[in-house]
Write an enzyme that holds these catalytic residues in place. Structure first.
Site, PDB file in Angstrom:
ATOM      1  N   GLN A  63     -66.136   5.268  56.451  1.00  0.00           N
ATOM      2  CA  GLN A  63     -65.657   4.970  54.796  1.00  0.00           C
ATOM      3  C   GLN A  63     -66.589   5.492  53.789  1.00  0.00           C
ATOM      4  OE1 GLN A  63     -62.632   3.559  54.488  1.00  0.00           O
ATOM      5  NE2 GLN A  63     -62.804   4.021  56.706  1.00  0.00           N
ATOM      6  N   HIS A  89     -65.632   9.134  52.566  1.00  0.00           N
ATOM      7  CA  HIS A  89     -64.435   9.378  51.424  1.00  0.00           C
ATOM      8  C   HIS A  89     -64.697   9.960  50.330  1.00  0.00           C
ATOM      9  CE1 HIS A  89     -60.810   8.242  53.837  1.00  0.00           C
ATOM     10  NE2 HIS A  89     -61.456   7.296  54.300  1.00  0.00           N
ATOM     11  N   GLU A 112     -60.520  -4.169  52.665  1.00  0.00           N
ATOM     12  CA  GLU A 112     -59.626  -3.389  53.152  1.00  0.00           C
ATOM     13  C   GLU A 112     -59.472  -3.273  54.723  1.00  0.00           C
ATOM     14  OE1 GLU A 112     -57.984   1.334  52.293  1.00  0.00           O
ATOM     15  OE2 GLU A 112     -60.093   0.737  52.101  1.00  0.00           O
ATOM     16  N   HIS A 113     -60.653  -3.100  55.245  1.00  0.00           N
ATOM     17  CA  HIS A 113     -60.752  -2.822  56.667  1.00  0.00           C
ATOM     18  C   HIS A 113     -61.735  -3.732  57.143  1.00  0.00           C
ATOM     19  CE1 HIS A 113     -59.949   1.386  55.281  1.00  0.00           C
ATOM     20  NE2 HIS A 113     -58.890   1.440  56.449  1.00  0.00           N
TER      21      HIS A 113
END
Length: 437
Positions: free
Chosen positions: A266, A269, A334-335
């Site tokens: 992540q 990103h 989110e995750h």
């Protein structure tokens, strides 16, 4: 070396420090919003000419008309056929799995019409219909995301949306064949090489060439997010997405290299993405930090990952796994990965998360690309009240009411009484006129 901030849940002021770490510093939202208002106004008033001018300005595309910015289905198919066999196979497998998951979701998630009949013959129910036309925004420029095409377009098609219109910026005319191939596989009907707030405005208002849609979905930069917020109400939107997030709950039984790389997944990103580890084992946290230091230099996007980890990542020692789950619910990530020997035991305690990845072999990246569930997920703690993108986002429900003559006698008296109580005499009379004398 990316020295990640360490916290301990037993320290004084931990909750306050955690919440402040989750929030992002306020960007220059007013300047962005002001620019977006001008762009949207120009597109609404001038249509194609504004879209053409803004596309030439921001993406450096010299086209004589907006029609020249449309990619035909034939060209999408050519892009698909031009792929290397391994790329084509990967896209095919991912699309097949995403489609299968959403077809199952359509059956199980209340996406069908239904009705029932009461004893007096009154029939009540709900009619479910797909949206007529949907717009999907696919980022372009710095990165290309064929997976976003699949995740946004396939559930719309499974829902039965007749027309899916895709917009994707192609700065300097650079078209990504994987993105175009994904549009072909997913069944996208029309594709325009435009982006930014002007693309959102074109989809919302419609132009001489680009049709207006009923809903706009898909991620984008701050200008796209601001534009989606502005046009909401004229069209529907999926969500206003923030930077990507991953939260890993670990009992200390995992491979620290795996956990470090999941945090990287992540962080790469962008610099504002957030990666967090919750673990009761301080020695394991030390091992993860050591893995971060060893693995980071070999990453192609090391600078982005390092900036994200140093500025926004957290390695948090918790009292036990129960407390880890409590903190995870407060974060509402989110995750959420649960890297533990008994992942389902802890998943039962999770109430707030966009997607839950259970077990040491379930990397978040599999969910991003090919597991099947949607990777468009709520961010910035909105998982407390929001869900992943799904088939249900591309349908709408209409209540169905057919009252029998007998049913009107009983219901009419109830409605009359309540309407008089609210001072709405016409409502009462409408019900009373159908009563038998």
């Amino acid at each position: 070396m990316a020295k990640v901030k360490r916290l301990n849940s037993q320290d004084a002021g931990f909750k306050e420090i955690l919440l402040s770490s989750l929030s992002l510093p306020m960007a220059d939202d007013q300047a962005i919003d002001a620019a977006v208002v001008k762009i949207l106004s120009a597109v609404k008033d001038q249509g194609d000419s504004a879209v053409l001018e803004l596309t030439q300005k921001f993406d450096r595309l010299n086209a004589s008309s907006v029609a020249d910015l449309e990619i035909s289905r034939h060209d999408l198919e050519r892009a698909y056929l031009s792929l290397a066999p391994e790329q084509k196979n990967a896209l095919d497998i991912a699309a097949k799995r995403v489609r299968a998951y959403h077809e199952k979701q359509k059956i199980e998630a209340g996406c069908h019409s239904w009705e029932y009949e009461e004893a007096d013959g009154t029939r009540l129910g709900q009619k479910v219909t797909p949206l007529d036309r949907v717009g999907i925004y696919v980022p372009g420029g710095k990165a290309a995301y064929p997976s976003s095409v699949l995740m946004n377009a396939i559930p719309a098609k499974v829902a039965g949306v007749p027309e899916v219109v895709m917009v994707v910026p192609t700065p300097d005319g650079a078209r990504n064949p994987l993105v175009l191939a994904a549009a072909f596989i997913a069944g996208v009907d029309r594709v325009f090489t435009i982006g930014g707030a002007q693309a959102v405005g074109a989809l919302a208002y419609g132009t001489q060439t680009i049709p207006s849609v009923d809903k706009i979905v898909g991620p984008g930069n701050a200008y796209v997010a601001a534009a989606k917020r502005r046009v909401f109400g004229i069209v529907g939107i999926d969500m206003i997405a923030g930077p990507s997030e991953i939260l890993v709950i670990c009992d200390g039984s995992s491979n620290p290299d795996w956990v470090a790389m999941d945090l990287f997944s992540q962080a790469e990103h962008d610099e504002q993405a957030q990666s967090i580890l919750l673990c009761p084992d301080s020695k394991f946290i030390d091992q993860v930090q050591a893995s971060i230091n060893r693995l980071l230099p070999e990453m192609p996007r090391a600078k982005v990952i390092e900036a994200s980890l140093v500025n926004r990542a957290l390695l948090i020692q918790v009292r036990d796994m129960n407390e880890a789950c409590e903190i995870a619910n407060a974060i509402a990530a989110e995750h959420l990965e649960i890297c533990a020997l008994e992942p389902r035991q802890w998943a039962e305690k999770i109430r707030h998360a966009g997607a839950i990845f259970m077990g040491n072999y379930t990397s978040e990246s599999l969910g991003d690309y090919c597991a099947g569930p949607n990777h468009v997920l709520p961010t910035a703690r909105t998982a407390r009240f929001s869900s992943p993108l799904g088939v249900y986002d591309f349908i709408k429900r209409s209540s169905m009411i057919e009252v029998s003559e007998g049913g009107a006698q009983a219901l009419g008296l109830v409605a009359s009484t309540l309407a008089h109580g609210e001072g709405l005499q016409a409502h009462a009379r409408a019900a009373e006129m159908r009563l038998k004398k």
